[in-house]
Every structure is written in structure tokens, then in C-alpha cells.
Design an enzyme around this catalytic site. Structure first.
Site, PDB file in Angstrom:
ATOM      1  N   CYS A  33       0.862  -1.189   0.000  1.00 29.39           N
ATOM      2  CA  CYS A  33       0.000   0.000   0.000  1.00 29.39           C
ATOM      3  C   CYS A  33       0.895   1.234   0.000  1.00 29.39           C
ATOM      4  O   CYS A  33       1.634   1.465   0.950  1.00 29.39           O
ATOM      5  CB  CYS A  33      -0.879  -0.062   1.253  1.00 29.39           C
ATOM      6  SG  CYS A  33      -1.899   1.392   1.488  1.00 29.39           S
ATOM      7  N   CYS A  78     -10.178  14.717   5.791  1.00 24.29           N
ATOM      8  CA  CYS A  78     -11.315  13.901   6.231  1.00 24.29           C
ATOM      9  C   CYS A  78     -11.288  13.795   7.760  1.00 24.29           C
ATOM     10  O   CYS A  78     -10.220  13.648   8.366  1.00 24.29           O
ATOM     11  CB  CYS A  78     -11.264  12.517   5.596  1.00 24.29           C
ATOM     12  SG  CYS A  78     -11.406  12.604   3.801  1.00 24.29           S
ATOM     13  N   GLY A 110      -2.181  10.354   1.489  1.00 29.64           N
ATOM     14  CA  GLY A 110      -2.381  11.263   0.367  1.00 29.64           C
ATOM     15  C   GLY A 110      -3.519  10.887  -0.562  1.00 29.64           C
ATOM     16  O   GLY A 110      -4.080   9.799  -0.480  1.00 29.64           O
ATOM     17  N   GLU A 111      -3.850  11.825  -1.424  1.00 30.24           N
ATOM     18  CA  GLU A 111      -4.921  11.627  -2.410  1.00 30.24           C
ATOM     19  C   GLU A 111      -4.259  11.478  -3.788  1.00 30.24           C
ATOM     20  O   GLU A 111      -3.799  12.476  -4.367  1.00 30.24           O
ATOM     21  CB  GLU A 111      -5.884  12.827  -2.355  1.00 30.24           C
ATOM     22  CG  GLU A 111      -6.872  12.905  -3.489  1.00 30.24           C
ATOM     23  CD  GLU A 111      -7.679  11.630  -3.718  1.00 30.24           C
ATOM     24  OE1 GLU A 111      -8.300  11.109  -2.784  1.00 30.24           O
ATOM     25  OE2 GLU A 111      -7.673  11.147  -4.879  1.00 30.24           O
ATOM     26  N   SER A 153      -6.987   4.533  -5.123  1.00 30.95           N
ATOM     27  CA  SER A 153      -8.101   4.869  -4.234  1.00 30.95           C
ATOM     28  C   SER A 153      -8.263   6.378  -4.155  1.00 30.95           C
ATOM     29  O   SER A 153      -7.294   7.109  -3.957  1.00 30.95           O
ATOM     30  CB  SER A 153      -7.824   4.300  -2.838  1.00 30.95           C
ATOM     31  OG  SER A 153      -8.870   4.646  -1.955  1.00 30.95           O
TER      32      SER A 153
HETATM   33  N1  SAH Z   1      -6.969   9.570  -0.226  1.00 26.91           N
HETATM   34  C1  SAH Z   1      -7.346   8.327  -0.762  1.00 26.91           C
HETATM   35  C2  SAH Z   1      -6.363   7.202  -0.480  1.00 26.91           C
HETATM   36  C3  SAH Z   1      -5.799   7.171   0.917  1.00 26.91           C
HETATM   37  S1  SAH Z   1      -6.987   6.853   2.209  1.00 26.91           S
HETATM   38  C4  SAH Z   1      -8.730   7.948  -0.296  1.00 26.91           C
HETATM   39  O1  SAH Z   1      -9.275   8.640   0.571  1.00 26.91           O
HETATM   40  O2  SAH Z   1      -9.262   6.987  -0.826  1.00 26.91           O
HETATM   41  C5  SAH Z   1      -7.317   5.137   1.886  1.00 26.91           C
HETATM   42  C6  SAH Z   1      -8.486   4.577   2.635  1.00 26.91           C
HETATM   43  O3  SAH Z   1      -8.253   4.593   4.050  1.00 26.91           O
HETATM   44  C7  SAH Z   1      -9.804   5.306   2.434  1.00 26.91           C
HETATM   45  O4  SAH Z   1     -10.795   4.334   2.122  1.00 26.91           O
HETATM   46  C8  SAH Z   1     -10.101   5.912   3.775  1.00 26.91           C
HETATM   47  O5  SAH Z   1     -11.478   6.055   3.970  1.00 26.91           O
HETATM   48  C9  SAH Z   1      -9.451   4.886   4.688  1.00 26.91           C
HETATM   49  N2  SAH Z   1      -9.113   5.320   6.045  1.00 26.91           N
HETATM   50  C10 SAH Z   1      -8.566   6.490   6.427  1.00 26.91           C
HETATM   51  N3  SAH Z   1      -8.361   6.498   7.756  1.00 26.91           N
HETATM   52  C11 SAH Z   1      -8.789   5.305   8.233  1.00 26.91           C
HETATM   53  C12 SAH Z   1      -8.868   4.712   9.524  1.00 26.91           C
HETATM   54  N4  SAH Z   1      -8.426   5.358  10.594  1.00 26.91           N
HETATM   55  N5  SAH Z   1      -9.373   3.454   9.635  1.00 26.91           N
HETATM   56  C13 SAH Z   1      -9.788   2.790   8.533  1.00 26.91           C
HETATM   57  N6  SAH Z   1      -9.743   3.287   7.300  1.00 26.91           N
HETATM   58  C14 SAH Z   1      -9.263   4.547   7.141  1.00 26.91           C
HETATM   59 FE1  SF4 Z   2      -9.306  11.741   3.232  1.00 24.76          FE
HETATM   60 FE2  SF4 Z   2      -7.844   9.884   1.919  1.00 24.76          FE
HETATM   61 FE3  SF4 Z   2      -6.850  12.322   2.454  1.00 24.76          FE
HETATM   62 FE4  SF4 Z   2      -7.249  10.618   4.451  1.00 24.76          FE
HETATM   63  S1  SF4 Z   2      -5.827  10.368   2.774  1.00 24.76           S
HETATM   64  S2  SF4 Z   2      -7.754  12.825   4.402  1.00 24.76           S
HETATM   65  S3  SF4 Z   2      -9.105   9.550   3.751  1.00 24.76           S
HETATM   66  S4  SF4 Z   2      -8.591  11.880   1.141  1.00 24.76           S
END
Ligand code: SAH
Ligand code: SF4
Length: 357
Positions: free
Chosen positions: A97, A108, A150-151, A180
Site C-alpha cells: 500500500c 477527512c 495522500g490523495e 483509491s
Molecule cells: N486519499 C485516498 C487514499 C488514501 S486513504 C482515499 O481517501 O481513498 C485510503 C483509505 O483509508 C480510504 O478508504 C479511507 O477512507 C481509509 N481510512 C482512512 N483512515 C482510516 C482509519 N483510521 N481506519 C480505517 N480506514 C481509514
Molecule cells: Fe481523506 Fe484519503 Fe486524504 Fe485521508 S488520505 S484525508 S481519507 S482523502
């Protein structure tokens, strides 16, 4: 660096072009950690390369392993910032990952990485080297997910360059890679046009706008109706199912009401659903539901959707949730240091790096 870039580098050093292909193979397919290992390169060239370049741009500074085989790696970048990478073995499959940014700008509410804000985008070389270094310790990686810090769709160019290098250079098929996103619609639309086999996952986490606006502020920019259309169009354009990731947050998005809303939202989207019990983040109010409650949510979905999995929690003891290891170990002092670097030209010019792209 891509193959043409390495070939150009070799030519600029007065070497034949085919040395570029040799180097490409050593760096990516084999994952050599030093120029010394590159036995089909002349000794003089190896020494020249070692004097001016480094095959690695990441330094592994910590690793933690859990009983279930999950391992988490912390890497330091050349500017001192830190990122993390998770390795997850599962039967025949081993998935790594990868992070695509240092931090994340999208904030988020439940996410450890989101609390860091965005420090910077990763370069393609920094993205792929996470896989290369993990593979040195754990050979046989079959799958890649861009689900670390990251995104990825906000660092589009470098993420796509990484996909191509992983595919062509490292030897991981694009159909074994998943990007993702939290729902960055222009990125989803652009990805659909690439003609790649790479899969898309969408972190949905809520299926009504008022809740999703709070959990995932990106929803204010790209609300659910717009996201749904993009997911449908992606599935149509690529012929692939979209993976829908839904993190279960106790008492927030895990009741029958939200299960019903999820079914309704997904109607007409070719997809499969992964339910992920929340990995608690210190300092955040959110909690994971009990296994029974999570199972009940899944059971509600099953008759309505073609594929629903409830992911068993991986690597809990290594804090494998996105951003957690990093936010714990990143020193606060890194912040002013980075600012200095950005404004004052460094005394020692950074060494050019052939794996950097
Ligand atoms: N930014 C992208 C990819 C990184 S986050 C995205 O948001 O998809 C990857 C995944 O981790 C997302 O599905 C997010 O909802 C999840 N995630 C983030 N923090 C988490 C946590 N504390 N427990 C479980 N899943 C989490
Ligand atoms: Fe949201 Fe994905 Fe960024 Fe975490 S890494 S803040 S889940 S967009």
C-alpha cells in the site's frame, strides 16, 4: 526515471544508449540497492554513478510487523519528511500500500493523514521506490494499492507515471493495481480516459450529502450526485467494477439507515463493496463498531449488492491505518526545517538521483 530518461542520461555521460536499458532493469525489475551489484555495467561506470547518484531516494527509518504478517514501513525522504508504506500478505497475494503525498489536503474528519495537511506531493520515483524497497525484504509482491498517505488523484501526473513504471519496469500488471480516491471527480474522469487496466476504488463512507460533507469535506466540491455519475462513467468506459470502500464508524455511518442509503446510492453503479472497520486514531472521537454490528451492516447489504466483503482488521498492532505511524513519529521540528529549505538555497546541492523522476 523512465527508460528514455535513463537512456538520455547514459548518452549525456558519453555511454552507449543500451546502458540505459541495463540500468532500468537493475533499478526496477531487480531493485538493486547499490551500483556495485550491477555486474553487467563496466566498473568505471559503476564508480561514476556511485559518485554522482544514489539508486535509492528513500531511507527506511522504522518497520513494525504484526502477527498476521502485515508490516508497516516508515521512510524518510531526502528533505527529511516521512511517509509510510504497508505490506499485507494474504494467501497467494501480497499487496503493498503506497503513499502518494506527504500528508493530504483533504482533511477527512476520521483520518490521521488528513490532520497533517498537505506537506508536498511525492515524485514518481518516491512512490515506486516504496514498493521496490519493501520487495527487497519481502519478495513476491503481486498487487499494489495507492491507499497510503495522500490523495493520488491530486498528484495525478506522478501517480500515473508510477503506475507505468511499476507496470513496465517493476513488473506488476496494471490490472493488479488499484488507485483509491476520496472522490476527486476530475481525476476519476481523466483516469477513465487513460486506457489503462488499473482499478479504481472510491472511499465513500457516507451516502448522503449532509453526513459526507462533514466526514469528507471534498464532498462539498464534488457532491454525491456528481460522484455517482463519474463512477458510472468510469465503469462504462473501462468495463471494470468500481471498488467502494466504506469505513464503518460506530454510531456515525453504521446503522440500518445508512445501510439503506448505501444500497440506494449504489443502485446503477457496477461495483463491489469493501466494509472496513475503523482503525481508531488517537485524538479522534470516532470508534470502530463491534464485530456483531459490522456484520449486521453487511447482512443488510448482501441481498441487494453483488459483492460485499467485511475486511478483517489488518495489522492493528502496527497502527496500519493511514497516517498513523507517521503522525506519531514525525518530529514537530520538521515543519520549520522544511520552510527553511524552501526559501534558502541549500548549501549542498541535492544529489541527482536516477530513481527520482
Ligand atoms: N486519499 C485516498 C487514499 C488514501 S486513504 C482515499 O481517501 O481513498 C485510503 C483509505 O483509508 C480510504 O478508504 C479511507 O477512507 C481509509 N481510512 C482512512 N483512515 C482510516 C482509519 N483510521 N481506519 C480505517 N480506514 C481509514
Ligand atoms: Fe481523506 Fe484519503 Fe486524504 Fe485521508 S488520505 S484525508 S481519507 S482523502
Amino acid at each position: 526515471m523512465t527508460l528514455p530518461e535513463l537512456e538520455a542520461l547514459m548518452l549525456s555521460l558519453g555511454e552507449p544508449k543500451y546502458r540505459g536499458a541495463q540500468l532500468y532493469k537493475w533499478l526496477y525489475a531487480i531493485g538493486a540497492g547499490s551500483f556495485d551489484e550491477m555486474s553487467n555495467l563496466p566498473q568505471a561506470l559503476r564508480e561514476r554513478l556511485a559518485a554522482g547518484f544514489s539508486p535509492d531516494c528513500l531511507r527506511m527509518v522504522a518497520r513494525e510487523a504484526a502477527k498476521d504478517g502485515t508490516a508497516k514501513y516508515l521512510f524518510e525522504l531526502q528533505d527529511g519528511l516521512r511517509i509510510e508504506t504497508v505490506y499485507m500478505p494474504e494467501g497467494e497475494r501480497s499487496t503493498v500500500c503506497l503513499s502518494t503525498q506527504v500528508g493530504c489536503p483533504l482533511g477527512c474528519a476520521f483520518c490521521a493523514t488528513g490532520s497533517m495537511g498537505l506537506r508536498r506531493d511525492l515524485l514518481a520515483g518516491e512512490i515506486i521506490e516504496q514498493a521496490i524497497q519493501v520487495r527487497r525484504e519481502r519478495p513476491g509482491i503481486t498487487n499494489v494499492v495507492f491507499m497510503g498517505m495522500g490523495e493520488p488523484l491530486l498528484n495525478y501526473e506522478h501517480t500515473l507515471k508510477a503506475v507505468r513504471l511499476l507496470n513496465d519496469g517493476v513488473g506488476i500488471g496494471a490490472r493488479r493495481m488499484t488507485i483509491s480516491t476520496s472522490g476527486v471527480v476530475p481525476g476519476i474522469r481523466r483516469l477513465a480516459r487513460e486506457g489503462l487496466q488499473v482499478k479504481l476504488a472510491v472511499a465513500l463512507n457516507a451516502s448522503r450529502d449532509d453526513l459526507r460533507n462533514i466526514l469528507m469535506p471534498v464532498n462539498r466540491r464534488y457532491p454525491l450526485s456528481v460522484l455517482k455519475q463519474a463512477m458510472q462513467d468510469f465503469a462504462r468506459a473501462t468495463g471494470k467494477l468500481v471498488s467502494v470502500e466504506y469505513v464503518l464508524l460506530q454510531g456515525v455511518n453504521d446503522s440500518q439507515r445508512e445501510a439503506r442509503e448505501l444500497v440506494q446510492f449504489l443502485r446503477g453503479i457496477p461495483c463491489k463493496v469493501n466494509l472496513i472497520p475503523y482503525n481508531p486514531v488517537p485524538g479522534k472521537e470516532f470508534a470502530r463498531p463491534s464485530p456483531e454490528r459490522a456484520e449486521r451492516f453487511k447482512q443488510y447489504l448482501l441481498p441487494h449488492l453483488s459483492s460485499v466483503t467485511l475486511r478483517r482488521s489488518r495489522g492493528r498492532t502496527v497502527r496500519a491505518a493511514c497516517g498513523q505511524l507517521c503522525t506519531r513519529t514525525t518530529s514537530r521540528r520538521a515543519r520549520p526545517a522544511l520552510r527553511e529549505r524552501a526559501t534558502i538555497s541549500p548549501k549542498i546541492p541535492p544529489r541527482p538521483d536516477p530513481s527520482h523522476s
